[in-house]
Design a protein around this motif. Structure first.
Motif, mmCIF file in Angstrom:
data_model
loop_
_atom_site.group_PDB
_atom_site.id
_atom_site.type_symbol
_atom_site.label_atom_id
_atom_site.label_comp_id
_atom_site.label_asym_id
_atom_site.label_seq_id
_atom_site.Cartn_x
_atom_site.Cartn_y
_atom_site.Cartn_z
ATOM 1 N N PRO A 1 0.861 -1.320 0.021
ATOM 2 C CA PRO A 1 0.037 -0.080 0.258
ATOM 3 C C PRO A 1 0.991 1.250 -0.193
ATOM 4 C CG PRO A 1 0.310 -0.909 2.296
ATOM 5 C CD PRO A 1 0.746 -1.873 1.322
ATOM 6 N N ASN A 2 0.525 2.342 -0.514
ATOM 7 C CA ASN A 2 1.013 3.631 -0.567
ATOM 8 C C ASN A 2 0.361 4.580 0.527
ATOM 9 O OD1 ASN A 2 2.035 6.060 -1.144
ATOM 10 N ND2 ASN A 2 1.097 6.409 -2.998
ATOM 11 N N LEU A 3 1.058 4.632 1.631
ATOM 12 C CA LEU A 3 0.991 5.214 2.747
ATOM 13 C C LEU A 3 0.259 6.541 2.647
ATOM 14 C CD1 LEU A 3 3.209 3.872 5.684
ATOM 15 C CD2 LEU A 3 1.162 2.929 4.829
ATOM 16 N N LEU A 4 0.653 7.378 1.642
ATOM 17 C CA LEU A 4 0.292 8.546 1.505
ATOM 18 C C LEU A 4 -0.986 8.892 0.484
ATOM 19 C CD1 LEU A 4 4.012 10.250 0.825
ATOM 20 C CD2 LEU A 4 2.635 10.147 2.865
ATOM 21 N N ALA A 5 -1.301 7.683 0.148
ATOM 22 C CA ALA A 5 -2.534 7.775 -0.918
ATOM 23 C C ALA A 5 -3.958 8.006 -0.172
ATOM 24 C CB ALA A 5 -2.584 6.616 -1.835
ATOM 25 N N PHE A 6 -3.985 8.012 1.272
ATOM 26 C CA PHE A 6 -5.275 7.867 1.614
ATOM 27 C C PHE A 6 -5.570 9.165 2.218
ATOM 28 C CE2 PHE A 6 -3.476 3.546 2.021
ATOM 29 C CZ PHE A 6 -4.341 2.810 1.185
#
Length: 331
Positions: A58-63
Motif C-alpha cells: 500500500p501507498n501510505l500517502l494515498a489515503f
C-alpha cells in the motif's frame, strides 16, 4: 461445476478456515510456557503485517483523513481483540473464551437486524453467559479471564464495524495490511520488553508465532475468500457459530483442557444463538461479511474510493452475475 458441488466445496472450505483459526489459538496457548501472551500477540501481528505489506504494497500517502481514521480504528480493535483474547486463554479454557468472545459479533448482528422477534436469540445467548458466570462464582472459572474474554468480544464487535468501513473505502488487501501494521504498533509498548526477553532466551519461539500468523490470519483469510464465492453469506455466518465447539475440541485433544457439563451447555447455547441470528437476520441484500481476518466485499458492493479511480473489468462469468471483478485493484 454444479451448484450443489460448489456449495459443498464452500462449506468444506469454511470448516477448514474455522479449524485453522482455532488451531492457531491452541498453538498460541501452548506457547505461553515459552513466551508471554504479549510476546505471542505482537509476534503474530507483526509477522502477519510484514507478509501482507509485502503482498499488498500500500501507498501510505494515498489515503485521506477519514479512511486513515477507520484504518487506525481497525488496527486498534485488532490489537485489543487479539491481546485480551490471549490474556484470557491464559486463565480460562479456550472454548469458554471463544464462546464469551462470540457475544461481540452476535450483538452487532442483532443491532443491525432491528427485528424484535430476534430478541429470543439474545435470551438464549445470555443464558449461556449466565451459566459461565455461575461457574466463576463457584471458583471453577477465573472471573478475570471471563472479563478479558468479554472485552475481546467488545473489540471483535467494533472490529466488524471498522472492517466494513475499511473494506468499502480501500480495494484489495491494502487497508487490512495497514491496519495490521497499526495493531502491531499498538501492542508494541506492552510487548517490547517480554518479546526481546523471550526471543533472546529462545529464538525458536518465533516459529510458533509464525505458525499462528499463518493459521489464524493468512491461511484463514485466503480460505474464507474462496469459500464466500461459493456459498451464501448467511450460510457462512451460521457456520462461524461452530468456532466455540471446534476451539473446545482442539483444546481437549491438544491441551488436555477439561470441559465440564455446564461449560458444554453454555457453549451449545451461544452457538445456537449465533447460528440463529445469522440464519434469521439476513438483510435484503448480501452484506459485507467480516470473517476471522478481514472484510469480504461481495461483487455487487461499490467502493467509496478516495485513493484513485477503479478500472471495472467486465467479465461474463457465471460465478459473477454482476459482471464485476471483485479483485480489481486501485490504479
Amino acid at each position: 461445476m454444479k451448484p450443489r458441488t460448489s456449495m459443498l466445496i464452500g462449506v468444506g472450505l469454511v470448516l477448514i478456515s474455522v479449524c485453522c483459526v482455532q488451531l492457531g489459538s491452541v498453538v498460541g496457548k501452548s506457547t505461553f510456557d515459552r513466551a508471554d501472551p504479549a510476546s505471542v500477540t505482537f509476534g503474530r501481528l507483526a509477522i502477519a503485517a510484514a507478509v501482507l505489506l509485502l503482498v499488498a504494497r500500500p501507498n501510505l500517502l494515498a489515503f485521506r483523513g477519514r479512511t486513515w481514521a477507520w484504518m487506525l480504528l481497525l488496527g486498534a480493535t485488532m490489537a485489543g481483540m487479539n491481546f485480551t483474547f490471549y490474556l484470557a486463554i491464559e486463565r480460562i479454557p479456550v472454548g469458554v473464551a471463544v464462546t464469551i468472545e462470540l457475544i461481540g459479533p452476535l450483538t452487532v448482528s442483532l443491532v443491525q437486524s432491528k427485528r424484535f422477534r430476534e430478541l429470543i436469540w439474545v435470551l438464549i445467548a445470555l443464558l449461556g453467559i449466565v451459566l459461565i458466570g455461575l461457574q466463576s462464582f463457584r471458583g471453577v472459572i477465573d472471573p478475570v479471564g471471563i472479563l478479558l474474554a468479554a472485552f475481546a468480544g467488545v473489540c471483535w464487535g467494533a472490529y466488524i464495524i471498522a472492517s466494513k468501513q475499511v473494506g468499502q473505502r480501500v480495494a484489495g488487501l491494502k487497508g487490512l495490511a495497514i491496519a495490521l501494521m497499526v495493531s502491531a504498533i499498538v501492542v508494541l509498548p506492552f510487548a517490547i520488553v517480554p518479546f526481546v526477553r523471550d526471543v533472546s532466551a529462545d529464538p525458536t519461539v518465533l516459529l510458533p508465532m509464525g505458525l499462528i500468523a499463518l493459521l489464524s490470519s493468512l491461511l484463514a483469510y485466503g480460505v474464507e475468500l474462496v469459500a464466500l464465492r461459493r456459498i451464501p453469506t448467511r450460510v457462512f455466518g451460521v457456520m462461524m457459530a461452530l468456532e466455540p465447539a471446534v476451539a473446545a475440541a482442539f483444546a481437549v485433544l491438544l491441551l488436555h483442557e477439561a470441559v465440564g457439563g455446564l461449560e458444554i451447555v453454555a457453549i451449545a447455547l451461544v452457538m445456537i444463538a449465533s447460528a440463529g441470528v445469522a440464519y434469521t437476520a439476513a438483510p435484503k441484500a448480501d452484506p459485507i461479511v467480516t470473517g476471522t481476518f478481514g472484510t469480504i466485499v461481495p461483487a455487487h458492493e461499490s467502493f467509496d474510493v478516495t485513493t484513485g479511480p477503479i478500472d471495472i473489468i467486465e467479465q461474463f462469468d457465471d460465478d459473477d452475475p454482476q459482471n464485476i471483478d471483485p479483485n480489481d485493484e486501485l490504479t
